[in-house]
Write a protein that holds these residues in place. Sequence first.
Motif, mmCIF file in Angstrom:
data_model
loop_
_atom_site.group_PDB
_atom_site.id
_atom_site.type_symbol
_atom_site.label_atom_id
_atom_site.label_comp_id
_atom_site.label_asym_id
_atom_site.label_seq_id
_atom_site.Cartn_x
_atom_site.Cartn_y
_atom_site.Cartn_z
ATOM 1 N N ASP A 1 0.848 -1.195 0.000
ATOM 2 C CA ASP A 1 0.000 0.000 0.000
ATOM 3 C C ASP A 1 0.884 1.245 0.000
ATOM 4 O OD1 ASP A 1 -2.288 -1.543 -0.018
ATOM 5 O OD2 ASP A 1 -2.386 -1.654 2.155
ATOM 6 N N ARG B 1 -1.896 1.330 5.391
ATOM 7 C CA ARG B 1 -2.331 -0.077 5.297
ATOM 8 C C ARG B 1 -3.852 -0.085 5.182
ATOM 9 N NH1 ARG B 1 0.185 -4.652 6.297
ATOM 10 N NH2 ARG B 1 1.881 -3.565 7.354
ATOM 11 N N TYR B 2 -4.342 -0.567 4.061
ATOM 12 C CA TYR B 2 -5.771 -0.475 3.767
ATOM 13 C C TYR B 2 -6.639 -1.209 4.788
ATOM 14 C CZ TYR B 2 -4.948 1.695 -0.814
ATOM 15 O OH TYR B 2 -4.593 2.558 -1.818
ATOM 16 N N THR B 3 -6.123 -2.268 5.404
ATOM 17 C CA THR B 3 -6.948 -2.998 6.371
ATOM 18 C C THR B 3 -7.251 -2.179 7.620
ATOM 19 O OG1 THR B 3 -4.914 -4.044 7.191
ATOM 20 C CG2 THR B 3 -6.250 -5.310 5.627
ATOM 21 N N ASP B 4 -6.528 -1.073 7.839
ATOM 22 C CA ASP B 4 -6.846 -0.204 8.977
ATOM 23 C C ASP B 4 -8.178 0.510 8.801
ATOM 24 O OD1 ASP B 4 -4.563 -0.843 10.379
ATOM 25 O OD2 ASP B 4 -3.374 0.774 9.499
ATOM 26 N N VAL C 1 -10.875 -0.777 9.140
ATOM 27 C CA VAL C 1 -11.775 -1.257 10.189
ATOM 28 C C VAL C 1 -11.705 -0.340 11.412
ATOM 29 C CG1 VAL C 1 -11.694 -3.660 9.391
ATOM 30 C CG2 VAL C 1 -10.016 -2.868 11.079
ATOM 31 N N PHE D 1 -8.381 -14.187 3.502
ATOM 32 C CA PHE D 1 -8.922 -14.341 4.846
ATOM 33 C C PHE D 1 -9.994 -15.424 4.798
ATOM 34 C CE2 PHE D 1 -7.283 -10.064 4.570
ATOM 35 C CZ PHE D 1 -6.647 -9.878 5.793
ATOM 36 N N VAL E 1 -9.260 -4.940 14.538
ATOM 37 C CA VAL E 1 -7.993 -5.308 13.899
ATOM 38 C C VAL E 1 -7.658 -6.767 14.181
ATOM 39 C CG1 VAL E 1 -5.519 -4.842 13.811
ATOM 40 C CG2 VAL E 1 -7.129 -2.951 14.016
ATOM 41 N N LEU F 1 -10.021 -9.239 12.471
ATOM 42 C CA LEU F 1 -9.772 -9.378 11.035
ATOM 43 C C LEU F 1 -8.602 -10.313 10.778
ATOM 44 C CD1 LEU F 1 -10.222 -8.476 8.065
ATOM 45 C CD2 LEU F 1 -8.635 -6.582 8.536
ATOM 46 N N TYR F 2 -7.493 -10.082 11.464
ATOM 47 C CA TYR F 2 -6.306 -10.891 11.199
ATOM 48 C C TYR F 2 -6.344 -12.256 11.866
ATOM 49 C CZ TYR F 2 -3.968 -7.361 8.482
ATOM 50 O OH TYR F 2 -3.643 -6.494 7.471
ATOM 51 N N TYR G 1 -6.687 -14.456 9.012
ATOM 52 C CA TYR G 1 -5.671 -14.357 7.976
ATOM 53 C C TYR G 1 -5.021 -15.727 7.767
ATOM 54 C CZ TYR G 1 -1.781 -12.220 5.369
ATOM 55 O OH TYR G 1 -0.865 -11.864 4.401
#
Length: 483
Positions: A126, A240-243, A245, A307, A370, A373-374, A377
């Motif tokens: 990213d 970081r695009y997943t942030d 959330v 995921f 966070v 989500l992971y 993963y």
Amino acid sequence: MRELRFARHGSMAATVPDTASAAVASPRQGLMRISALKDRTEVLLALAAFGVFCGMVLGFAPHLIEPDDYAYRASIIAITHGHLLTLSAAQFQALQAELTRAGGGSGPGIDQWVQLPGGRWISEKDPGYPFLAAPFQLAGLIRLAPLFYGALGCLGLFFGARRWLGRSGGAVAVGLFCFSGAALLFAWRDYMPTFTEAALIAAATGALLWAALAAEASARRRTWVGLLAFLALEAAVFVRYTDIVVLGCAVVAVVAAWRWRVARLPAAAVGWWLGSVALFGAGVAVFNAVVYGGPLKSGYQPGEITFSLGAIPSNLRYLPAHLISAMPMLVLGLGTLACIAWRRMRLDGADDARRDFAVALSLAASWFSVWGLYAAYTWTAAPGLATLQAARFYVPAIGAISLLGAWLVARLPRDLPRHVPRRASLAALTSAAVVAAMFGLGVWSFNGMRAFRLVEHTASSGHAAKPGKPGGGMQRTGSGGER
């Protein structure tokens, strides 16, 4: 004589109230001086914690550990050469040769870059962190990049925790944030974005907490502080695009607090904050469409980052030991959630209990969004990963965890019964002991993770990836490795 006597008596009578006022003011001024001294002491303790943190980070020479370090370094140096996003095939080869020579002829030089259908090369990572770090690289101060953003994170945590927890809360939150092994490790890895994104989220979380609770401040001031907080969150998402959330949790928390009048937020402030988020989302969609070919696309190839709910049991089996080692204050955070939930049920009508519960709920949502989500993963759902590999995806939550942990360390000792002798001294000693213990565990964890070496890089041969045919699908340097 009478007049003189009257004048004298009048003068004396006039001085009586002044003397009484001085007698009353003297203890009051003394208390104010003591309060100011305590405030300065708390600031000095927070500065000392950050100073020790910087000393630990700068006390060891950095080196590139994983393929990600090479990918981000190439992007940062490319920006200093005037290439903001992509490189032509010739520019890519020249940069590859330059970075390989800088590494003494060993290492991949560039790793985890992809060739776009038009023939140009771009990092699959990213894009946000290279833009944040490039000014420091250009000035020859790349090692200060994570520390600069770490200072912002500490500033936000200090004022947010102090507003929520009162005196000593700010210093404790800063200490817990700085003294985790994960914070030390990723601030030491200057080309990695992990600590920077965590620091931006921490700064935003503390600033939003202040803006929500500072009811006596002007609406204009609260609006600006909250807007800066959302800009910091948006920068973290660009890193970081997943942030996203975390950004989503902040939006929900703000709307809920305004809708249910939990924090008496000004309506204009909420409008500015949500408007900023909307503009950011539109900007990222346009950016992705122009650079990657679609509003929801990125540099990663389809199916490269996955995921799955099926990965959760394996991650729950392997990850807890890594997370406790890298971020031991998570135990304090979990203890805080349990205590606040118990107090909420026991003191249902108390204002403090309701406020603490609302704040803890918001922080827990940010934390578990966070980690939840992971937990799904797939890349981490296997044995054999080192702590620094497995834990780095969970580091963005350390700001919220530090704030929660600070409640347990700073608030709970003050709730001791009044008959306990030297209650204030005991509370201060307890807080200092807990922070010192976290520091010891953090240094131990940092030294253990710092010694890690990845045996194989994704482009371990050290040769530049050959450009693919223009117009073809994405071609990538190397294969496998950490994402």
